[in-house]
Design a protein around this motif. Sequence first.
Motif, PDB file in Angstrom:
ATOM      1  N   GLY A  19     -10.254  27.882  -5.358  1.00  0.00           N
ATOM      2  CA  GLY A  19     -10.529  27.858  -3.926  1.00  0.00           C
ATOM      3  C   GLY A  19      -9.507  28.681  -3.168  1.00  0.00           C
ATOM      4  O   GLY A  19      -9.347  29.880  -3.396  1.00  0.00           O
ATOM      5  N   ASP A  20      -8.779  28.004  -2.270  1.00  0.00           N
ATOM      6  CA  ASP A  20      -7.794  28.716  -1.451  1.00  0.00           C
ATOM      7  C   ASP A  20      -6.385  28.620  -2.017  1.00  0.00           C
ATOM      8  O   ASP A  20      -5.425  28.955  -1.329  1.00  0.00           O
ATOM      9  CB  ASP A  20      -7.804  28.153  -0.031  1.00  0.00           C
ATOM     10  CG  ASP A  20      -7.401  26.678   0.023  1.00  0.00           C
ATOM     11  OD1 ASP A  20      -7.378  26.040  -1.057  1.00  0.00           O
ATOM     12  OD2 ASP A  20      -7.106  26.187   1.123  1.00  0.00           O
ATOM     13  N   ARG A  21      -6.255  28.206  -3.271  1.00  0.00           N
ATOM     14  CA  ARG A  21      -4.918  28.109  -3.850  1.00  0.00           C
ATOM     15  C   ARG A  21      -4.842  28.888  -5.165  1.00  0.00           C
ATOM     16  O   ARG A  21      -5.845  29.063  -5.869  1.00  0.00           O
ATOM     17  CB  ARG A  21      -4.512  26.657  -4.061  1.00  0.00           C
ATOM     18  CG  ARG A  21      -5.270  25.927  -5.140  1.00  0.00           C
ATOM     19  CD  ARG A  21      -4.917  24.447  -5.159  1.00  0.00           C
ATOM     20  NE  ARG A  21      -5.589  23.743  -6.234  1.00  0.00           N
ATOM     21  CZ  ARG A  21      -5.625  22.421  -6.360  1.00  0.00           C
ATOM     22  NH1 ARG A  21      -5.010  21.663  -5.468  1.00  0.00           N
ATOM     23  NH2 ARG A  21      -6.270  21.857  -7.368  1.00  0.00           N
ATOM     24  N   LEU A  22      -3.645  29.342  -5.457  1.00  0.00           N
ATOM     25  CA  LEU A  22      -3.354  30.059  -6.695  1.00  0.00           C
ATOM     26  C   LEU A  22      -2.489  29.151  -7.563  1.00  0.00           C
ATOM     27  O   LEU A  22      -1.462  28.651  -7.106  1.00  0.00           O
ATOM     28  CB  LEU A  22      -2.624  31.366  -6.384  1.00  0.00           C
ATOM     29  CG  LEU A  22      -2.116  32.190  -7.575  1.00  0.00           C
ATOM     30  CD1 LEU A  22      -3.283  32.644  -8.443  1.00  0.00           C
ATOM     31  CD2 LEU A  22      -1.318  33.398  -7.081  1.00  0.00           C
ATOM     32  N   VAL A  23      -2.917  28.938  -8.807  1.00  0.00           N
ATOM     33  CA  VAL A  23      -2.210  28.051  -9.729  1.00  0.00           C
ATOM     34  C   VAL A  23      -1.714  28.879 -10.920  1.00  0.00           C
ATOM     35  O   VAL A  23      -2.484  29.636 -11.515  1.00  0.00           O
ATOM     36  CB  VAL A  23      -3.111  26.915 -10.231  1.00  0.00           C
ATOM     37  CG1 VAL A  23      -2.333  25.985 -11.158  1.00  0.00           C
ATOM     38  CG2 VAL A  23      -3.688  26.138  -9.056  1.00  0.00           C
ATOM     39  N   ILE A  24      -0.447  28.720 -11.252  1.00  0.00           N
ATOM     40  CA  ILE A  24       0.143  29.420 -12.388  1.00  0.00           C
ATOM     41  C   ILE A  24       0.801  28.394 -13.302  1.00  0.00           C
ATOM     42  O   ILE A  24       1.552  27.529 -12.833  1.00  0.00           O
ATOM     43  CB  ILE A  24       1.200  30.447 -11.939  1.00  0.00           C
ATOM     44  CG1 ILE A  24       0.583  31.474 -10.987  1.00  0.00           C
ATOM     45  CG2 ILE A  24       1.820  31.148 -13.138  1.00  0.00           C
ATOM     46  CD1 ILE A  24       1.597  32.441 -10.401  1.00  0.00           C
ATOM     47  N   VAL A  25       0.516  28.488 -14.584  1.00  0.00           N
ATOM     48  CA  VAL A  25       1.189  27.664 -15.586  1.00  0.00           C
ATOM     49  C   VAL A  25       2.195  28.563 -16.291  1.00  0.00           C
ATOM     50  O   VAL A  25       1.812  29.513 -16.978  1.00  0.00           O
ATOM     51  CB  VAL A  25       0.189  27.075 -16.595  1.00  0.00           C
ATOM     52  CG1 VAL A  25       0.926  26.204 -17.613  1.00  0.00           C
ATOM     53  CG2 VAL A  25      -0.881  26.266 -15.880  1.00  0.00           C
ATOM     54  N   LEU A  26       3.468  28.292 -16.091  1.00  0.00           N
ATOM     55  CA  LEU A  26       4.531  29.103 -16.672  1.00  0.00           C
ATOM     56  C   LEU A  26       5.059  28.442 -17.943  1.00  0.00           C
ATOM     57  O   LEU A  26       5.269  27.234 -17.978  1.00  0.00           O
ATOM     58  CB  LEU A  26       5.693  29.262 -15.688  1.00  0.00           C
ATOM     59  CG  LEU A  26       5.509  30.223 -14.518  1.00  0.00           C
ATOM     60  CD1 LEU A  26       6.766  30.207 -13.651  1.00  0.00           C
ATOM     61  CD2 LEU A  26       5.241  31.639 -15.010  1.00  0.00           C
ATOM     62  N   GLY A  27       5.284  29.242 -18.963  1.00  0.00           N
ATOM     63  CA  GLY A  27       5.851  28.740 -20.209  1.00  0.00           C
ATOM     64  C   GLY A  27       7.019  29.594 -20.656  1.00  0.00           C
ATOM     65  O   GLY A  27       7.113  30.775 -20.313  1.00  0.00           O
ATOM     66  N   GLY A  28       7.908  28.999 -21.403  1.00  0.00           N
ATOM     67  CA  GLY A  28       9.016  29.764 -21.956  1.00  0.00           C
ATOM     68  C   GLY A  28      10.208  29.902 -21.047  1.00  0.00           C
ATOM     69  O   GLY A  28      11.009  30.819 -21.219  1.00  0.00           O
ATOM     70  N   THR A  29      10.350  29.014 -20.070  1.00  0.00           N
ATOM     71  CA  THR A  29      11.511  29.095 -19.183  1.00  0.00           C
ATOM     72  C   THR A  29      11.905  27.714 -18.708  1.00  0.00           C
ATOM     73  O   THR A  29      11.049  26.893 -18.369  1.00  0.00           O
ATOM     74  CB  THR A  29      11.229  29.995 -17.963  1.00  0.00           C
ATOM     75  OG1 THR A  29      12.354  29.963 -17.086  1.00  0.00           O
ATOM     76  CG2 THR A  29       9.981  29.539 -17.220  1.00  0.00           C
ATOM     77  N   VAL A  65       2.981  25.929 -11.105  1.00  0.00           N
ATOM     78  CA  VAL A  65       3.315  26.450  -9.785  1.00  0.00           C
ATOM     79  C   VAL A  65       2.032  26.534  -8.960  1.00  0.00           C
ATOM     80  O   VAL A  65       1.010  27.026  -9.439  1.00  0.00           O
ATOM     81  CB  VAL A  65       3.956  27.848  -9.889  1.00  0.00           C
ATOM     82  CG1 VAL A  65       4.406  28.328  -8.518  1.00  0.00           C
ATOM     83  CG2 VAL A  65       5.113  27.832 -10.877  1.00  0.00           C
ATOM     84  N   VAL A  66       2.094  26.061  -7.724  1.00  0.00           N
ATOM     85  CA  VAL A  66       0.917  26.056  -6.855  1.00  0.00           C
ATOM     86  C   VAL A  66       1.286  26.640  -5.495  1.00  0.00           C
ATOM     87  O   VAL A  66       2.342  26.312  -4.932  1.00  0.00           O
ATOM     88  CB  VAL A  66       0.352  24.630  -6.668  1.00  0.00           C
ATOM     89  CG1 VAL A  66      -0.910  24.652  -5.817  1.00  0.00           C
ATOM     90  CG2 VAL A  66       0.051  23.996  -8.018  1.00  0.00           C
ATOM     91  N   GLY A  67       0.426  27.503  -4.986  1.00  0.00           N
ATOM     92  CA  GLY A  67       0.610  28.077  -3.655  1.00  0.00           C
ATOM     93  C   GLY A  67      -0.722  28.541  -3.114  1.00  0.00           C
ATOM     94  O   GLY A  67      -1.770  28.369  -3.750  1.00  0.00           O
ATOM     95  N   ARG A  68      -0.696  29.139  -1.934  1.00  0.00           N
ATOM     96  CA  ARG A  68      -1.926  29.635  -1.336  1.00  0.00           C
ATOM     97  C   ARG A  68      -2.364  30.934  -2.010  1.00  0.00           C
ATOM     98  O   ARG A  68      -1.542  31.736  -2.433  1.00  0.00           O
ATOM     99  CB  ARG A  68      -1.736  29.863   0.169  1.00  0.00           C
ATOM    100  CG  ARG A  68      -1.390  28.599   0.941  1.00  0.00           C
ATOM    101  CD  ARG A  68      -2.442  27.525   0.751  1.00  0.00           C
ATOM    102  NE  ARG A  68      -2.057  26.257   1.393  1.00  0.00           N
ATOM    103  CZ  ARG A  68      -2.680  25.102   1.177  1.00  0.00           C
ATOM    104  NH1 ARG A  68      -3.693  25.057   0.327  1.00  0.00           N
ATOM    105  NH2 ARG A  68      -2.289  24.006   1.787  1.00  0.00           N
TER     106      ARG A  68
END
Length: 410
Positions: A238-248, A203-206
């Motif tokens: 930088g100016d983005r937030l990255v989340i690696v989601l697991g288990g769904t 998941v990627v967003g600001r």
Amino acid sequence: MAAKRTTKALTATAAHEARAERLQAATGALATAAIAAMDEELPWFGKLSAQDRSWIGLVAQSGITAFVDWFRDPEAHSSMPTRMFGSAPREFTRVISLHQTVDLVRTTIEMIEDTIGDLLPTDDVPVVREAMQRYAREVAFAAATVYAQAAEMRGAWDARLEALVVDSVIRGEADESVRSRASALGWTGTATGTTGSSEVAVVVGRAPEADLGTENVADAVRAAAREAGADALCAMQGDRLVIVLGGTSKPVDIVQKLAGWFGPGPIVVGPVVKDLMSAVTSARAAVAGLRAAPGWPDAPRPVQADELLPERSLSGDGHARRQLASDVYGPLTIGDGVLRDTVAAYLDSGGSIEATARAMFIHANTVRYRLKRVGEITGYSPTNPRDAFTLRVALTLGRLLNPEPGTYVL
């Protein structure tokens, strides 16, 4: 009178110094008794390795020696309780827990209180015991400080390691070393209460505008993901937030609960892949989707990367172009390509079924049936404006990649 007070003070000082000397002479016996008490009263102590027991013995001996120095002159050695832990290496805090350290301190103090009666004169015992009570309080605070500092250092290291793992996923360098590093961070990749392999989505967003700090945001995201039943790795880039989601297998549902930690703007969810090693596919789509998201101002938040295929293809994403050509245009060319021709005529006629029927010399119900089949085969309904746009782009890309009628090759 002044001379008498001076003489009395000198006598008290000499008595205290003599008491300190007697206590100094007893340190060896006290240290030996402390180790014996630990071995006897603490079951976990005997299970430690010889090296770990040696470290703890050094700390105990250092603590007793420090107590003697502090007892001799508390003001000159006020920092001694904190410094006593300096003899133990950094790994000491990983060997035993804070609770176990408290047990060690308690056992040592109780041993000293029980032993000094046999090692010191009767008049010395009450004074030493009272001093030991004061010193024990300082040692307890020192132990808490040592473990707090160790926790801060581990937190900073874990944050750097987590950022490295996420960066490797984004750059497509996920290998066994990345899996190992993620495991060291506690990543299981499985939903809460489950075992085995799991699906992963990026998941990627600001990044959030508020100055919350990287660690604060990452901790909050991981906690919220666990509460929602998923595992998570998080990093600011930088100016983005990255989340690696697991288990769904339904990451959009999870991200809806995490949306508050992103900054304003789109949040793009990459496609679900089988594991962390394959997460580059999801990451690539999510990053491309974030870049192309301004082309669809009314996109939902969060939005799936595959919903942005037209915008991604127009922004230069070759993977999106090939996906539209293979997954959307390709099925329409099956057989004699009548579905492709029908949807093209429908779009060219401005979405008029009657005009499409006249242009193709077929009944209007035949057009309706074919358009329904297009929706069933591709997942995009020509009668939906957004889907019609996707189909239009897919037709164009399909023709460009496969210009020869009757052939379809990628």
